[in-house]
Design an enzyme around this catalytic site. Sequence first.
Site, PDB file in Angstrom:
ATOM      1  N   CYS A 226      53.413  57.200  34.196  1.00  0.00           N
ATOM      2  CA  CYS A 226      52.129  57.791  34.609  1.00  0.00           C
ATOM      3  C   CYS A 226      51.517  56.835  35.632  1.00  0.00           C
ATOM      4  CB  CYS A 226      51.199  57.987  33.425  1.00  0.00           C
ATOM      5  SG  CYS A 226      51.921  58.880  32.024  1.00  0.00           S
ATOM      6  N   ALA A 227      52.236  56.625  36.711  1.00  0.00           N
ATOM      7  CA  ALA A 227      51.961  55.507  37.620  1.00  0.00           C
ATOM      8  C   ALA A 227      50.670  55.645  38.403  1.00  0.00           C
ATOM      9  CB  ALA A 227      53.130  55.322  38.582  1.00  0.00           C
ATOM     10  N   GLY A 230      49.380  53.216  41.312  1.00  0.00           N
ATOM     11  CA  GLY A 230      50.264  52.076  41.162  1.00  0.00           C
ATOM     12  C   GLY A 230      49.705  50.707  40.873  1.00  0.00           C
ATOM     13  N   GLY A 231      48.499  50.601  40.340  1.00  0.00           N
ATOM     14  CA  GLY A 231      47.962  49.278  40.032  1.00  0.00           C
ATOM     15  C   GLY A 231      48.861  48.496  39.085  1.00  0.00           C
ATOM     16  N   LYS A 232      49.288  49.132  37.998  1.00  0.00           N
ATOM     17  CA  LYS A 232      50.139  48.455  37.029  1.00  0.00           C
ATOM     18  C   LYS A 232      51.591  48.373  37.525  1.00  0.00           C
ATOM     19  CE  LYS A 232      47.237  49.557  33.029  1.00  0.00           C
ATOM     20  NZ  LYS A 232      46.222  50.363  33.740  1.00  0.00           N
ATOM     21  N   ASP A 295      50.973  54.791  30.503  1.00  0.00           N
ATOM     22  CA  ASP A 295      49.531  54.594  30.675  1.00  0.00           C
ATOM     23  C   ASP A 295      48.928  55.985  30.815  1.00  0.00           C
ATOM     24  OD1 ASP A 295      47.049  53.505  31.130  1.00  0.00           O
ATOM     25  OD2 ASP A 295      47.446  52.994  33.226  1.00  0.00           O
ATOM     26  N   CYS A 348      42.734  53.724  28.575  1.00  0.00           N
ATOM     27  CA  CYS A 348      41.476  53.019  28.845  1.00  0.00           C
ATOM     28  C   CYS A 348      40.367  53.693  28.045  1.00  0.00           C
ATOM     29  CB  CYS A 348      41.151  52.980  30.342  1.00  0.00           C
ATOM     30  SG  CYS A 348      41.079  54.589  31.144  1.00  0.00           S
TER      31      CYS A 348
END
Length: 396
Positions: A226-227, A230-232, A295, A348
């Site tokens: 669940c990109a 793309g932060g993670k 995520d 989150c």
Amino acid sequence: MKINRPLAELAIQALEEIFFQDKFADKVIEKCMKSQRQWGNPQRKFFAETIYETVRWYRLLDFMANSDDLWRVLGCCWLRQGFDLPNWEEFEGLTHDYVKRKGKQAAENFLVIQSLPDWLDKYGREQLGADWEPIIKALNKPSEAFLRVNALKATPEEVLLALKPNEIEAEKVSPELPHALRLKERKNVFVTEAFRKGLFEMQDAGSQMIVPLLGIEPGHRVVDACAGSGGKTLHMSSLMKNKGRIIAMDIHEWKLHELKLRARRNGVDIIETRLIDSNKVVKRMAEQADRLLLDVPCSGSGVLRRNPDTKWKLTIDEIERLRALQYEILSTYSQMTKKGGQMVYATCSVFPSENEQQVERFLKEQGDKWTLVKEIHVRPDKEGYDGFYAALLKRK
């Protein structure tokens, strides 16, 4: 800051779009900023803070204004922040003493003083019990700004030095977050040469705690299912030293395009993007990932500091829809993990119904295949970061 008519009218326009046209506050603010290129940093900061604070405290301000007229609500926001109002007809009768008096009256009602919808307060208490009040009080404070240093290109010390010409000061956060920097004052870091060179990304410290749970190593085949933009994913590439392979998947093609641009700036070339346009995309990846990150979409209750308009847009029906989607993703996407591989389920959200209860159900149904290794709860009232949950699971 002197309040002028054009700025006030633009603020009213922004608030109308957020409350009556269901637009997201951050996008509305960004559009308004682009329309006022002549503004300097003080005006931009004042405008953004005005909108966020009005949205954050809308129920309280509405009570103070004794009216849902946005001009009076806006006036109460400025008075509450300590600014003097112009002598305009729209602000007639609004004074510092008036706002203080109304604030004392509001203090008797938790829903009003914390500016909450009735249903959200009820749900929060059902989910978190006595923890709800300290959590929501922390979530009503403006968020701090954090950077994540791109270890492929720089050290924290080098980024601190690179920001000095722009008069941007930051500090290290903690040994547990070796690449995290906290800005001492919120400023526009995206115009800096250090950002253009890909030396850092904006990423909350709580968010930076998720990827390290996976135990990623250079050479691994990793899937970020669940990109988003793309932060993670970029955090993964940094920990992998740009060695191995990352498959970044999402249902939104535009987000994957944004990820490609960010990866180029970060000097990353191990990321392959894949659009999830059917169930076949996931099925073809069965047992291929050494590490898998889920995520998942969630209520965003842990990031209300950054997105205060979520309080007024979220509904109990939407949470129920998201819970069903979360479990579908967890139960089906988990099959991409190799036997002996590891997976992190993350949100989150601060609500157990989206977090540990989902994992408990998963283990009850598939516990013969999986083991829970570790869980973390990041709370805004304790760590001071955004609210996050993550569970590390290992496939037997």
